[in-house]
Motif scaffolding. Structure first.
Motif, PDB file in Angstrom:
ATOM      1  N   SER A 141     -56.879   7.268  20.721  1.00 60.02           N
ATOM      2  CA  SER A 141     -57.531   8.516  20.143  1.00 60.02           C
ATOM      3  C   SER A 141     -56.249   9.993  19.858  1.00 60.02           C
ATOM      4  O   SER A 141     -54.851  10.182  20.186  1.00 60.02           O
ATOM      5  CB  SER A 141     -58.390   9.803  20.981  1.00 60.02           C
ATOM      6  OG  SER A 141     -57.753  10.021  21.603  1.00 60.02           O
ATOM      7  N   ARG A 142     -56.746  10.560  18.541  1.00 60.51           N
ATOM      8  CA  ARG A 142     -55.211  11.992  18.749  1.00 60.51           C
ATOM      9  C   ARG A 142     -56.367  12.443  17.191  1.00 60.51           C
ATOM     10  O   ARG A 142     -57.113  12.258  17.266  1.00 60.51           O
ATOM     11  CB  ARG A 142     -53.964  10.619  17.504  1.00 60.51           C
ATOM     12  CG  ARG A 142     -55.130  10.231  15.538  1.00 60.51           C
ATOM     13  CD  ARG A 142     -53.480   9.683  15.543  1.00 60.51           C
ATOM     14  NE  ARG A 142     -53.408   8.695  15.700  1.00 60.51           N
ATOM     15  CZ  ARG A 142     -51.971   7.734  15.826  1.00 60.51           C
ATOM     16  NH1 ARG A 142     -51.178   8.193  15.142  1.00 60.51           N
ATOM     17  NH2 ARG A 142     -51.884   6.791  15.708  1.00 60.51           N
ATOM     18  N   ALA A 156     -62.788  -4.605  40.655  1.00 58.47           N
ATOM     19  CA  ALA A 156     -62.774  -4.546  38.993  1.00 58.47           C
ATOM     20  C   ALA A 156     -63.433  -3.469  37.926  1.00 58.47           C
ATOM     21  O   ALA A 156     -63.030  -3.631  36.807  1.00 58.47           O
ATOM     22  CB  ALA A 156     -63.497  -5.918  39.241  1.00 58.47           C
ATOM     23  N   VAL A 193     -56.730   7.163  25.373  1.00 54.53           N
ATOM     24  CA  VAL A 193     -54.976   7.895  25.268  1.00 54.53           C
ATOM     25  C   VAL A 193     -54.631   7.265  24.450  1.00 54.53           C
ATOM     26  O   VAL A 193     -53.863   8.028  23.382  1.00 54.53           O
ATOM     27  CB  VAL A 193     -54.626   7.181  26.921  1.00 54.53           C
ATOM     28  CG1 VAL A 193     -53.515   8.034  26.805  1.00 54.53           C
ATOM     29  CG2 VAL A 193     -55.237   8.250  28.042  1.00 54.53           C
ATOM     30  N   LEU A 194     -54.471   6.101  24.039  1.00 58.24           N
ATOM     31  CA  LEU A 194     -53.623   5.326  23.252  1.00 58.24           C
ATOM     32  C   LEU A 194     -53.811   5.206  21.544  1.00 58.24           C
ATOM     33  O   LEU A 194     -52.893   5.394  20.923  1.00 58.24           O
ATOM     34  CB  LEU A 194     -53.430   3.859  23.301  1.00 58.24           C
ATOM     35  CG  LEU A 194     -52.276   3.599  24.895  1.00 58.24           C
ATOM     36  CD1 LEU A 194     -52.064   1.936  25.001  1.00 58.24           C
ATOM     37  CD2 LEU A 194     -51.270   4.735  24.755  1.00 58.24           C
ATOM     38  N   ILE A 227     -62.806  -0.529  38.165  1.00 61.29           N
ATOM     39  CA  ILE A 227     -62.063   0.459  38.440  1.00 61.29           C
ATOM     40  C   ILE A 227     -61.326  -0.379  37.485  1.00 61.29           C
ATOM     41  O   ILE A 227     -60.649   0.783  36.412  1.00 61.29           O
ATOM     42  CB  ILE A 227     -61.872   0.948  39.694  1.00 61.29           C
ATOM     43  CG1 ILE A 227     -62.425   1.659  40.846  1.00 61.29           C
ATOM     44  CG2 ILE A 227     -60.363   1.996  39.148  1.00 61.29           C
ATOM     45  CD1 ILE A 227     -62.798   2.369  40.923  1.00 61.29           C
ATOM     46  N   VAL A 228     -61.103  -1.901  37.347  1.00 61.81           N
ATOM     47  CA  VAL A 228     -59.707  -2.485  36.397  1.00 61.81           C
ATOM     48  C   VAL A 228     -60.205  -1.927  34.912  1.00 61.81           C
ATOM     49  O   VAL A 228     -59.863  -1.432  34.284  1.00 61.81           O
ATOM     50  CB  VAL A 228     -59.520  -3.376  36.762  1.00 61.81           C
ATOM     51  CG1 VAL A 228     -59.053  -4.247  35.281  1.00 61.81           C
ATOM     52  CG2 VAL A 228     -59.012  -3.500  38.264  1.00 61.81           C
ATOM     53  N   LEU A 268     -62.606   0.311  34.219  1.00 59.69           N
ATOM     54  CA  LEU A 268     -62.177   1.798  34.028  1.00 59.69           C
ATOM     55  C   LEU A 268     -61.005   2.028  33.318  1.00 59.69           C
ATOM     56  O   LEU A 268     -59.960   2.946  32.240  1.00 59.69           O
ATOM     57  CB  LEU A 268     -62.844   2.690  34.459  1.00 59.69           C
ATOM     58  CG  LEU A 268     -62.869   4.419  34.658  1.00 59.69           C
ATOM     59  CD1 LEU A 268     -64.325   4.998  33.969  1.00 59.69           C
ATOM     60  CD2 LEU A 268     -62.758   5.411  36.006  1.00 59.69           C
ATOM     61  N   VAL A 269     -60.402   1.950  33.767  1.00 56.67           N
ATOM     62  CA  VAL A 269     -58.542   1.955  33.501  1.00 56.67           C
ATOM     63  C   VAL A 269     -58.630   1.654  31.903  1.00 56.67           C
ATOM     64  O   VAL A 269     -57.535   2.127  31.088  1.00 56.67           O
ATOM     65  CB  VAL A 269     -57.828   1.169  34.438  1.00 56.67           C
ATOM     66  CG1 VAL A 269     -55.989   0.876  33.969  1.00 56.67           C
ATOM     67  CG2 VAL A 269     -57.739   1.815  36.228  1.00 56.67           C
ATOM     68  N   ALA A 270     -58.694   0.375  31.679  1.00 58.99           N
ATOM     69  CA  ALA A 270     -58.502  -0.680  30.601  1.00 58.99           C
ATOM     70  C   ALA A 270     -58.768   0.224  29.588  1.00 58.99           C
ATOM     71  O   ALA A 270     -59.015   0.942  28.215  1.00 58.99           O
ATOM     72  CB  ALA A 270     -59.212  -1.729  30.320  1.00 58.99           C
ATOM     73  N   VAL A 283     -59.612   4.158  30.210  1.00 55.37           N
ATOM     74  CA  VAL A 283     -59.166   4.940  29.529  1.00 55.37           C
ATOM     75  C   VAL A 283     -57.996   4.935  28.720  1.00 55.37           C
ATOM     76  O   VAL A 283     -57.079   5.479  27.812  1.00 55.37           O
ATOM     77  CB  VAL A 283     -58.911   5.844  31.261  1.00 55.37           C
ATOM     78  CG1 VAL A 283     -57.908   6.611  30.566  1.00 55.37           C
ATOM     79  CG2 VAL A 283     -59.837   6.475  31.651  1.00 55.37           C
ATOM     80  N   GLY A 284     -57.017   3.541  29.108  1.00 54.41           N
ATOM     81  CA  GLY A 284     -55.763   3.376  28.245  1.00 54.41           C
ATOM     82  C   GLY A 284     -56.656   3.577  26.868  1.00 54.41           C
ATOM     83  O   GLY A 284     -55.469   4.038  26.180  1.00 54.41           O
TER      84      GLY A 284
END
Lengths: 202, 481
Positions: A166-167, A150, A163-164, A152-153, A155-157, A159-160
């Protein structure tokens, strides 16, 4: 007896406020109904003797998630002046809801003191062990693998989300700490001795 | 404890690798994206070698939360392979658009970890956590091309509908737990096997239905397929290739394991549901694809159609049925990855990707090699005999006939004829229509090699693999029973 009565009260209100969450037209009302649903679900947990989960539900969901929702909803373009105009019409139903919440709180406490509701086929809980301890004991031993997964889940959230959203924006002048630290006084300052009536040549 | 860790060694290794790669991506920036992709592919290959080959009670780890048996091992090999191909295909495709980010390979690996958990799960909690890990990475990957509105829309659509499906699944899990008293597959099966009171039976049935509905969403079986065409069309093409392959295998393997290990004693209850989904998927996947103009949407319907055929194998039940599902999925991912690799090469003279089926017209004259490969994939997906795509369909139908479901096999054969229409239409467009503007020719040795390998695998040469593949799928299926 009182436990049964309180159970049906909470259960009916959970379902009712769940429906209202969907059917209410005003998004702010949706969130408020959602909060009422969370409160009633917490009451159900309390009846089952899961006081830790009940508090968690109130603290995490009502305290954080629902308030976050409320903020998001407030960002939407809603005419609040129009909403406020109706307050004289709504004070009655608002007052009723407040009384219901107060009554529920008292009822839940009363029923909890009575010993809660007994359901068949419930997982055995060790006597004299508080909820938090029992949960911790099982979470960090038997379910450790899933607990880590959980993580890791989450962490994935994270990172996602980064990624979506930040620019790299142009024209920004961010702070460069190492560059600041590398700078020595002799690069930045000059000692000058201008004569009388003369300016400084830069 | 050490033995337990050894059984989940591929997941542990991939987790460590993904954390290291994540740090590399954070410091190296998007310039390092290509290098990270290559290392990620190497990590997936290394993880495949760490897959344990235990059977029976030796394969159970963490007090029954995880079962890393041959079935899980076989599925994991397929998943890692498909994920690696998606990574290799992406590097060339994103590179030109300039929005290739270093997090792409990291997210694919996270997704692979989640899928590994899904196929090894023997507890509803492991199942759910694995499913969420896979889905969350997938939502982000779908909207990875942020500058493209369609990609953002695909991600949002996938996220909202995926959350709904997770809700259905969780509701089913809570009902099953409430009415059977356990979240472990084995204990659920024992509880379901013993007759219960009338009211409780109803609750169990509801639990089974909701769990199956949640899983059906993940394999995109009709009637939970609505998201598939939109998401497949909007997502960046390499991501679509990934969605159509690895997660399908993982979700299908999960569905098989839940049906067999947890709900085995009440096969009557779920068999009719699976049969309905199988028929609805094959029929809708066949009919709705006919009117499509976008090749990615067409392949989305083709994947729905193919999932239907795999479900025919599951409906047949038993060891032969489970084995046929694995065999079907193995060949299916080769065919579908091959088709998507060809779609990845579809770029107009400016290098912009094109997706319309009309742009394939006369491909046989401008790019004969590409057209031949696409024709092989299409005819193979249609299941036309000399090609290898025929054999998995045959295996599935054979399992159905053996299980006295002759009518189901007959209807499925009829729908496969319907779906053959649009596959053959693509071949006709490529070989007999007036030439459309030619695609740009680019040197992409990896993509070309992958297309060639996939085309050879599904060509009649593939039949040579049957003596090696069938014992593997049989052994994998046997470890479920």
């Amino acid at each position: 007896m009182i436990a049964i009565f309180v159970f049906y009260l909470f259960a009916t209100l959970v379902v009712l406020s769940g429906f209202m969450t969907i059917f209410a037209r005003n998004p702010v009302h949706n969130v408020l109904w959602l909060i009422l649903a969370f409160f009633n679900a917490a009451g159900l947990f309390l009846l089952l003797g899961a006081e830790f989960l009940a508090f968690l539900l109130v603290i995490v969901y009502v305290g954080a998630v629902a308030v976050l929702f409320l903020f998001v909803v407030m960002m939407l373009n809603i005419d609040f002046a129009e909403l406020r105009a109706g307050i004289s019409r709504y004070w009655a139903i608002g007052g009723v809801l407040a009384v219901v919440l107060l009554f529920e709180t008292l009822a839940a406490l009363l029923a909890w003191n009575e010993g809660g509701i007994q359901i068949a086929g419930r997982a055995p809980t060790p006597a004299n062990v508080p909820n938090i301890e029992a949960l911790g004991a099982i979470l960090y031993t038997r379910y450790l693998f899933i607990f880590e997964a959980a993580g890791i889940v989450l962490l994935v959230a994270m990172v996602g989300a980064i990624v979506l959203t930040s620019r790299r924006r142009g024209g920004l002048r961010p702070q460069n700490v190492s560059k600041q630290n590398r700078r020595r006084p002799e690069e930045a300052t000059v000692n000058m001795k201008p004569g009388v009536g003369q300016g400084v040549e830069l | 404890m050490y033995r337990d860790l050894l059984l989940v060694a591929p997941e542990l290794f991939l987790t460590l690798a993904s954390l290291v790669l994540l740090l590399w991506a954070a410091w190296g920036g998007d310039k390092a994206a290509k290098a990270i992709s290559w290392v990620a592919v190497a990590c997936l290959a290394a993880a495949a070698f760490l897959i344990p080959a235990e059977t029976g009670a030796d394969a159970v780890a963490f007090a029954g939360l995880v079962t890393s048996d041959l079935f899980a091992g076989f599925s994991r090999v397929l998943i890692y392979g498909a994920a690696a191909v998606a990574l290799l295909a992406a590097a060339g495709w994103f590179g030109r658009a300039g929005d290739y980010k270093a997090e792409y390979p990291v997210l694919v690996i996270f997704s692979a970890i989640g899928m590994g958990l899904m196929v090894t799960a023997s507890d509803l909690l492991t199942l759910y956590v694995g499913l969420e890990m896979q889905s969350l990475s997938a939502y982000v990957l779908a909207s990875f091309q942020r500058s493209d509105a369609r990609s953002a829309e695909a991600g949002l659509k996938y996220f909202v509908l995926g959350a709904l499906a997770s809700g259905l699944l969780l509701y089913g899990i809570s009902l099953l737990y409430g009415f059977t008293g356990s979240t472990m597959f084995g204990d659920i099966a024992t509880a379901l096997g013993s007759p219960a009171e009338e009211g409780i039976e109803m609750g169990r049935l509801f639990g089974i239905v909701f769990v199956l509905a949640g899983l059906a969403f993940k394999v995109s079986a009709v009637p939970f397929h609505m998201w598939t065409p939109d998401v497949y069309e909007g997502a960046p093409t390499p991501v679509t290739a990934f969605f159509a392959s690895a997660p399908k295998v993982a979700a299908m393997a999960l569905l098989v394991r839940v049906a067999v290990e947890a709900m085995g004693p009440v096969a009557d209850a779920w068999q009719q549901i699976i049969i309905f989904m199988a028929l609805a998927s094959t029929i809708l996947g066949g009919v709705a694809a006919i009117g499509q103009r976008n090749i990615k949407r067409l392949l989305a319907y083709s994947s729905i159609n193919n999932v239907g055929f795999a479900l025919v194998g599951l409906a047949a039940g038993g060891q032969a049925g489970a084995s046929s599902v694995l065999f079907y999925m193995t060949v299916y991912i080769v065919m579908t990855l091959g088709s998507f690799l060809v779609v990845l090469r579809m770029r107009d003279a400016d290098g912009e990707p094109v997706e319309s089926i009309a742009s394939l017209s006369g491909l046989s004259r401008t790019r004969p090699g590409l057209a031949a490969a696409m024709a092989v994939f299409m005819l193979s997906l249609a299941g036309i005999p000399p090609l290898f795509g025929f054999w998995p369909k045959f295996v599935v139908f054979e399992a159905a006939v053996r299980a006295d479901l002759v009518w189901l096999a007959a209807v499925a054969i009829a729908t496969s004829v319907i779906s053959a229409f649009y596959y053959i239409k693509i071949v006709k467009i490529m070989y007999f229509d007036e030439s459309a503007p030619a695609f740009i020719k680019e040197r992409e040795p990896i993509g070309a090699a992958l297309i060639l390998a996939a085309a050879l695998a599904v060509s009649p040469l593939g039949y040579l693999a049957i003596p090696y593949l069938t014992p593997l799928t049989d052994a994998a299926a046997a470890s479920l029973f």
